[in-house]
Design a protein around this motif. Sequence first.
Motif, PDB file in Angstrom:
ATOM      1  N   UNK A  84       0.810  -1.212   0.000  1.00 51.77           N
ATOM      2  CA  UNK A  84       0.000   0.000   0.000  1.00 51.77           C
ATOM      3  C   UNK A  84       0.848   1.268   0.000  1.00 51.77           C
ATOM      4  N   UNK A  85       0.297   2.328  -0.570  1.00 50.95           N
ATOM      5  CA  UNK A  85       1.009   3.605  -0.616  1.00 50.95           C
ATOM      6  C   UNK A  85       0.887   4.370   0.694  1.00 50.95           C
ATOM      7  N   UNK A  86       0.032   3.901   1.617  1.00 52.70           N
ATOM      8  CA  UNK A  86      -0.061   4.600   2.893  1.00 52.70           C
ATOM      9  C   UNK A  86       0.229   3.625   4.035  1.00 52.70           C
ATOM     10  N   UNK A  87       1.460   3.669   4.514  1.00 55.44           N
ATOM     11  CA  UNK A  87       1.881   2.782   5.604  1.00 55.44           C
ATOM     12  C   UNK A  87       3.073   3.405   6.300  1.00 55.44           C
ATOM     13  N   UNK A  88       3.433   2.811   7.435  1.00 51.83           N
ATOM     14  CA  UNK A  88       4.691   3.188   8.078  1.00 51.83           C
ATOM     15  C   UNK A  88       5.800   2.789   7.093  1.00 51.83           C
ATOM     16  N   UNK A 124       2.894  -7.858 -12.501  1.00 54.63           N
ATOM     17  CA  UNK A 124       3.720  -8.081 -13.696  1.00 54.63           C
ATOM     18  C   UNK A 124       4.277  -9.499 -13.626  1.00 54.63           C
ATOM     19  N   UNK A 125       5.084  -9.865 -14.603  1.00 52.88           N
ATOM     20  CA  UNK A 125       5.704 -11.184 -14.592  1.00 52.88           C
ATOM     21  C   UNK A 125       6.660 -11.365 -13.423  1.00 52.88           C
ATOM     22  N   UNK A 126       7.067 -10.243 -12.794  1.00 55.56           N
ATOM     23  CA  UNK A 126       8.032 -10.316 -11.688  1.00 55.56           C
ATOM     24  C   UNK A 126       7.358 -10.327 -10.318  1.00 55.56           C
ATOM     25  N   UNK A 127       6.053 -10.085 -10.302  1.00 58.43           N
ATOM     26  CA  UNK A 127       5.365  -9.974  -9.009  1.00 58.43           C
ATOM     27  C   UNK A 127       5.310 -11.327  -8.309  1.00 58.43           C
ATOM     28  N   UNK A 128       5.734 -11.339  -7.041  1.00 63.81           N
ATOM     29  CA  UNK A 128       5.775 -12.602  -6.294  1.00 63.81           C
ATOM     30  C   UNK A 128       4.878 -12.591  -5.053  1.00 63.81           C
ATOM     31  N   UNK A 129       4.605 -11.409  -4.527  1.00 60.24           N
ATOM     32  CA  UNK A 129       3.854 -11.371  -3.271  1.00 60.24           C
ATOM     33  C   UNK A 129       3.075 -10.074  -3.116  1.00 60.24           C
ATOM     34  N   UNK A 130       2.097 -10.130  -2.210  1.00 58.99           N
ATOM     35  CA  UNK A 130       1.371  -8.936  -1.778  1.00 58.99           C
ATOM     36  C   UNK A 130       1.587  -8.809  -0.273  1.00 58.99           C
ATOM     37  N   UNK A 131       1.867  -7.593   0.178  1.00 55.64           N
ATOM     38  CA  UNK A 131       1.990  -7.334   1.613  1.00 55.64           C
ATOM     39  C   UNK A 131       0.888  -6.361   2.029  1.00 55.64           C
ATOM     40  N   UNK A 132      -0.287  -6.894   2.420  1.00 53.56           N
ATOM     41  CA  UNK A 132      -1.333  -6.004   2.928  1.00 53.56           C
ATOM     42  C   UNK A 132      -0.944  -5.528   4.334  1.00 53.56           C
ATOM     43  N   UNK A 133      -1.237  -4.277   4.625  1.00 54.59           N
ATOM     44  CA  UNK A 133      -0.909  -3.713   5.943  1.00 54.59           C
ATOM     45  C   UNK A 133      -2.213  -3.485   6.704  1.00 54.59           C
ATOM     46  N   UNK A 304      -3.016  19.078  24.360  1.00 55.32           N
ATOM     47  CA  UNK A 304      -3.320  17.745  23.829  1.00 55.32           C
ATOM     48  C   UNK A 304      -2.368  17.440  22.668  1.00 55.32           C
ATOM     49  N   UNK A 305      -1.573  16.398  22.845  1.00 57.37           N
ATOM     50  CA  UNK A 305      -0.605  16.048  21.805  1.00 57.37           C
ATOM     51  C   UNK A 305      -1.230  15.116  20.774  1.00 57.37           C
ATOM     52  N   UNK A 306      -1.075  15.458  19.507  1.00 54.99           N
ATOM     53  CA  UNK A 306      -1.559  14.593  18.426  1.00 54.99           C
ATOM     54  C   UNK A 306      -0.404  14.322  17.464  1.00 54.99           C
ATOM     55  N   UNK A 307      -0.587  13.313  16.608  1.00 54.30           N
ATOM     56  CA  UNK A 307       0.433  13.009  15.592  1.00 54.30           C
ATOM     57  C   UNK A 307      -0.270  12.706  14.271  1.00 54.30           C
ATOM     58  N   UNK A 308       0.516  12.595  13.209  1.00 58.34           N
ATOM     59  CA  UNK A 308      -0.058  12.269  11.890  1.00 58.34           C
ATOM     60  C   UNK A 308       0.575  10.974  11.383  1.00 58.34           C
ATOM     61  N   UNK A 309      -0.267   9.992  11.119  1.00 56.56           N
ATOM     62  CA  UNK A 309       0.221   8.700  10.610  1.00 56.56           C
ATOM     63  C   UNK A 309      -0.422   8.407   9.267  1.00 56.56           C
ATOM     64  N   UNK A 310       0.145   8.837   8.165  1.00 53.25           N
ATOM     65  CA  UNK A 310       1.485   9.387   8.007  1.00 53.25           C
ATOM     66  C   UNK A 310       1.383  10.604   7.119  1.00 53.25           C
TER      67      UNK A 310
END
Length: 364
Positions: A84-88, A124-133, A304-310
């Motif tokens: 995914x394009x949105x992950x740690x 593609x022909x090179x794709x071997x795996x999917x890593x869902x987060x 109040x402390x907040x953060x942005x992920x990501x």
Amino acid sequence: MGNKIPFNDFTADPFLLRKEIQDAMQRVLDSGWYILGKELELFEKNFAAYTGTRFCAGVASGTEAIALSLMALDIGPGDEVITTNLTAFPTITGIMQSGAKPVVVDIFSDTGLIDYRKVEAEISGRTKAVVPVHLYGQSCDMTAIMHIATKYGLHVVEDCAQAAGATFREQKCGSVGVCGAFSFYPTKNLGAYGDAGAVTTSNEEIYFRINALRNYGQTKKYCHDLPGINSRLDELQAAILNVKLKYLDRGNQERRRLASLYRDRLKTVECLKEEPYGKSSYHLFVIKTPFRDALALNLQEKGIQTLIHYPLPVSQQKAFLWQNDRVFPESSGFAGKILSLPLYPGLSDQRVDYIIKSINEFQQ
Ligand SMILES: *Cc1c(COP(=O)(O)O)cnc(C)c1O
């Protein structure tokens, strides 16, 4: 309220029995055995049972749990892995450490999870795996992802770093794909007092390979059959994790209770959609608002402390050298609106009330 509300406070956990942890640590110190011993064996057994898998291998971090899973599956240089394009960013670091090339796809804007409908176009022909987060502790739709993986003969390695104890239907996250990669970094739901991670799997051969790969590729004493690395979970961290694992469900339950307070009473901002197919571990509580930056500043002024992920999608990071010219509208839009609120066992209802009230009163 004069007191500041920190984003996280590991010392506040009401379920944590200090004495029990100190005793466990003392036991390790007195044993004279610090790496690959009884505590790790016990933790691996306990954590496999907890996740409903046959095997667990303790490793040095969540990043290396991902790398070692891919290496054990014989995935490396020349191969591609879709995530995914949105992950740690460590999801990407782990894939790159295996030698494979990470390829990202856009997300669903109501949860931030990988949009599995976009995976097929990147195969593609090179794709071997999917890593869902399982982002923020929310399970991905594993039925949909396993369906695509089966159709194209791809492996699925679940990034469970934020999802210890989360479920997909009747299963624990980390038991659906061939491997589940976990992090026990101190901020995670199951946090050690240093770096640590694990891979869960029900595939015996993959388990043996990871076991060897994490320990210089050693299959028998001084017999190195595989090109491994050094990535072990030490006895001190394993002993701590054995204690903390007993309290993981209670901690997650408390996170879910606090999350429902936020959900029920926040009026002016959007909460993420709760998918009916799974139970989130609520690693993070994330809201969406077009006034994110102004709100964060206002909350900061109120203590109040907040953060942005990501704040930046993967495709916009300098260490990510591919797909830089591509536009991922959902992840970019999402990253500009999200804000993570304090959420942890030990955060009082009073403080949650104060945070809710502060947000509801905020006017742009
Ligand atoms: C924390 C995290 C990792 C990396 O774990 P480490 O133990 O810090 O290496 C990987 N993926 C996700 C989604 C994470 O949140």
